[in-house]
Design an enzyme around this catalytic site. Structure first.
Site, PDB file in Angstrom:
ATOM      1  CB  SER A   1      -1.136   0.081   1.358  1.00 10.87           C
ATOM      2  OG  SER A   1      -0.168  -0.213   2.458  1.00 10.87           O
TER       3      SER A   1
ATOM      4  CD  GLU B   1     -19.394  22.814 -18.853  1.00 11.28           C
ATOM      5  OE1 GLU B   1     -20.214  23.321 -19.721  1.00 11.28           O
ATOM      6  OE2 GLU B   1     -18.068  22.636 -19.301  1.00 11.28           O
TER       7      GLU B   1
ATOM      8  CE1 TYR C   1      -6.822  -3.329   8.725  1.00 14.52           C
ATOM      9  CE2 TYR C   1      -5.825  -5.367   8.499  1.00 14.52           C
ATOM     10  CZ  TYR C   1      -6.209  -4.341   7.818  1.00 14.52           C
ATOM     11  OH  TYR C   1      -5.427  -3.715   6.767  1.00 14.52           O
TER      12      TYR C   1
ATOM     13  CE  LYS D   1     -18.575  26.692 -27.150  1.00 11.94           C
ATOM     14  NZ  LYS D   1     -19.707  25.631 -26.872  1.00 11.94           N
TER      15      LYS D   1
ATOM     16  CB  THR E   1     -40.649  27.628  -8.390  1.00 10.76           C
ATOM     17  OG1 THR E   1     -41.880  28.457  -9.145  1.00 10.76           O
ATOM     18  CG2 THR E   1     -40.480  28.528  -7.137  1.00 10.76           C
ATOM     19  CG  HIS E   2     -41.950  24.328 -11.111  1.00 12.59           C
ATOM     20  ND1 HIS E   2     -41.839  23.013 -11.031  1.00 12.59           N
ATOM     21  CD2 HIS E   2     -42.819  25.305 -10.407  1.00 12.59           C
ATOM     22  CE1 HIS E   2     -43.028  22.996  -9.924  1.00 12.59           C
ATOM     23  NE2 HIS E   2     -43.382  24.292  -9.413  1.00 12.59           N
TER      24      HIS E   2
ATOM     25  CG  ASN F   1      -4.613  -4.970  12.615  1.00 10.65           C
ATOM     26  OD1 ASN F   1      -3.928  -5.063  11.638  1.00 10.65           O
ATOM     27  ND2 ASN F   1      -4.890  -6.110  13.269  1.00 10.65           N
TER      28      ASN F   1
ATOM     29  CE  LYS G   1      -4.567   3.315   5.249  1.00 10.61           C
ATOM     30  NZ  LYS G   1      -5.491   2.116   5.255  1.00 10.61           N
TER      31      LYS G   1
ATOM     32  CD  GLN H   1      -3.664  -2.102   1.781  1.00 10.56           C
ATOM     33  OE1 GLN H   1      -2.752  -2.512   2.788  1.00 10.56           O
ATOM     34  NE2 GLN H   1      -3.320  -2.412   0.488  1.00 10.56           N
TER      35      GLN H   1
ATOM     36  CG  ASN I   1     -16.692  26.268 -23.909  1.00  5.03           C
ATOM     37  OD1 ASN I   1     -17.751  26.652 -24.217  1.00  5.03           O
ATOM     38  ND2 ASN I   1     -15.807  25.532 -24.433  1.00  5.03           N
TER      39      ASN I   1
ATOM     40  CB  SER J   1     -14.220  26.686 -28.325  1.00 10.33           C
ATOM     41  OG  SER J   1     -14.318  25.731 -29.557  1.00 10.33           O
TER      42      SER J   1
END
Ligand code: ARG
Length: 464
Positions: free
Chosen positions: A28, A295, A322, A288, A160-161, A115, A330, A327, A290, A282
């Site tokens: 690990s 996003e 344990y 554009k 609303t909506h 542990n 993590k 593990q 963006n 773009s």
């Protein structure tokens, strides 16, 4: 004994190859190396306790402690690199220690198991992370409050909506997010408080025969005390689930906010412009800009939910105590923490640099008949029953739609055609300032209510 597979003797080469593959699969260090600070800090507390309790001599304990402190400094200053040939961070630290001070280094692990060690390391790491999350949320709230206070007179449609509903102020709209992030901070604080008990000294699962002082190490490491059950201590990952849940809620809030920013930034809305530093062009369409950052934050929400679901699923069938499955806690926890911290930081920057097109917002609020309810309320004040008032207001809206204008563009004669009680004061009554400003129940968008909200927010931010 000859090693066999399907009854056939297994060649030494194959055996060694299998062992190597299994070892790599098991290892690990690739991802738990980031626990190095926690691991050494925990070991220093452990060895101090061993010295205090007479399990090691005072000199032995001190020599190990000094060597650990040096090791910490060496890693911090980049003089010692954590390399991947060790199985995990615990064996790395112990092995370097033993290289440096000989057999004495091997005494560090007295009365301890990997542990309880890993349970401790992870708690120390996550506790620090919760503290930095708290700081990041606080910074976001501070930035948000600044925008709120600068926009108490910025009118916009409330939706609303996703349909224009009633006029509000931008301050009021944004304050809704202030509440959300404030609750998020509360969730992080709750989680930190509940998790802040030390598992160190629980051994592999059953405690240990050495007379360890668990409260002493707990105190040294800033815990409120030692955990109550050694089996629970080494197998409890609830606090990670709580953390991941709180992180998921933060992401959900950020994502909703980002969604609005994306919509408001469209050419159709033009309520805001995202600063160039947080938008991209773009590669083929020159016009554009963006909203990539918004996003991406919205997109990464799914990833954090996934991290949370992943750990819930990993833990659900595990018998006490344990199991190596743990593990797997993590990478998902680290991923979620890294992601949310990065998102909070970027989001705060993006928010502080947003440009608000106040005139466009205002025109949008004017144009959407968001004051139709207020017109009905006006009629009610003049003695018209609400049902009738609702009908009159609706017919006036229809008249406007036909004419292609807003309610306040109608002449008094046009108003009176629907209801003779309407007088010159109607224009004041249905103005945006009046519509939004008059709603003053606690938590509403009106001037007086917002002033109280702002005072409350400031008080909260001043208390840190
Ligand atoms: N890398 C392990 C983990 O993250 C450390 C604990 C190992 N304990 C054990 N008994 N193998 O859970």
């Amino acid at each position: 004994m000859t090693r066999r597979i399907h009854g056939k003797p297994l060649g030494r080469k194959i055996y060694l190859r299998n062992r190597r593959k299994a070892y790599n699969f098991n290892a690990s260090i690739r991802f738990d190396k980031r626990l190095w600070k926690a691991d050494i800090t925990g070991s220093i507390a452990h060895v101090r306790m061993l010295g205090k309790c007479g399990i090691l001599t005072a000199e032995e304990a001190e020599e190990i402690r000094t060597a650990l402190a040096r090791l910490y400094e060496d890693i911090e200053k980049g003089r010692l690199e954590i390399t991947d040939e060790f199985e995990d961070i615990h064996s790395f630290v112990e092995s370097v220690l033993t290289d440096r001070i000989g057999d004495l280094g091997k005494k560090l692990h007295t009365g301890r198991s990997r542990n309880d060690q890993v349970a401790l390391d992870m708690k120390l790491y996550v506790r620090d992370e919760l503290d930095s999350l708290d700081g990041l949320l606080f910074r976001l709230l501070t930035a948000l409050e600044e925008v709120i206070e600068a926009n108490t007179d910025t009118y916009m449609p409330g939706f609303t909506h996703l349909q224009k509903a009633q006029p509000v102020t931008l301050a009021h709209h944004l304050d809704a997010y202030f509440e959300m992030f404030r609750r998020d901070r509360g969730r992080i604080a709750d989680c930190r408080k509940r998790m802040n008990l030390s598992p160190l000294g629980s051994g592999a699962l059953a405690g240990t025969t050495y007379p360890l002082d668990r409260e002493y190490t707990a105190g040294l490491l800033g815990f409120d005390g030692a955990t109550a059950n050694s089996m629970d201590s080494v197998s409890d990952r609830d606090y990670l689930l709580e953390t991941l849940s709180a992180l998921s809620v933060i992401m959900m809030h950020l994502s909703r906010f980002c969604e609005e920013i994306i919509i408001w930034n469209t050419d159709e809305y033009r309520f805001i412009a995202i600063d160039d530093s947080f938008s991209t062009g773009s590669s083929i369409m020159p016009q554009k800009k963006n909203p990539d950052i918004a996003e991406l934050i919205r997109g990464k929400t799914g990833r954090v939910y996934g991290d949370m679901m992943s750990l819930f699923t990993t833990l659900k069938g595990l018998p006490l105590a344990y199991n190596k499955d743990m593990q797997e806690d993590k990478e998902v926890s680290f991923d979620a923490l890294d992601t949310v911290k990065a998102c909070l930081e970027l989001f705060t920057g993006m928010l502080s640099s947003l440009h608000f097109n106040k005139e466009v917002m205002r025109a949008s609020a004017m144009g959407g008949f968001t004051n139709a309810t207020d017109l009905a309320d006006y009629l009610v004040v003049k003695g018209v029953p609400f049902r009738d008032a609702h009908g009159i207001s609706g017919r006036l809206v229809l008249a406007c739609i036909e004419k292609g204008c807003s309610l306040s563009d109608l002449s008094l004669t046009e108003f009176r055609k629907e209801s003779p009680v309407i007088e010159d004061d109607v224009y004041e009554a249905i103005s945006l300032e009046a519509c939004a400003g008059r709603r003053n129940t606690k938590g509403a968008c009106g001037r007086a209510a917002m002033a109280e909200t702002i005072a409350e927010n400031r008080k909260y931010l001043n208390n840190k």
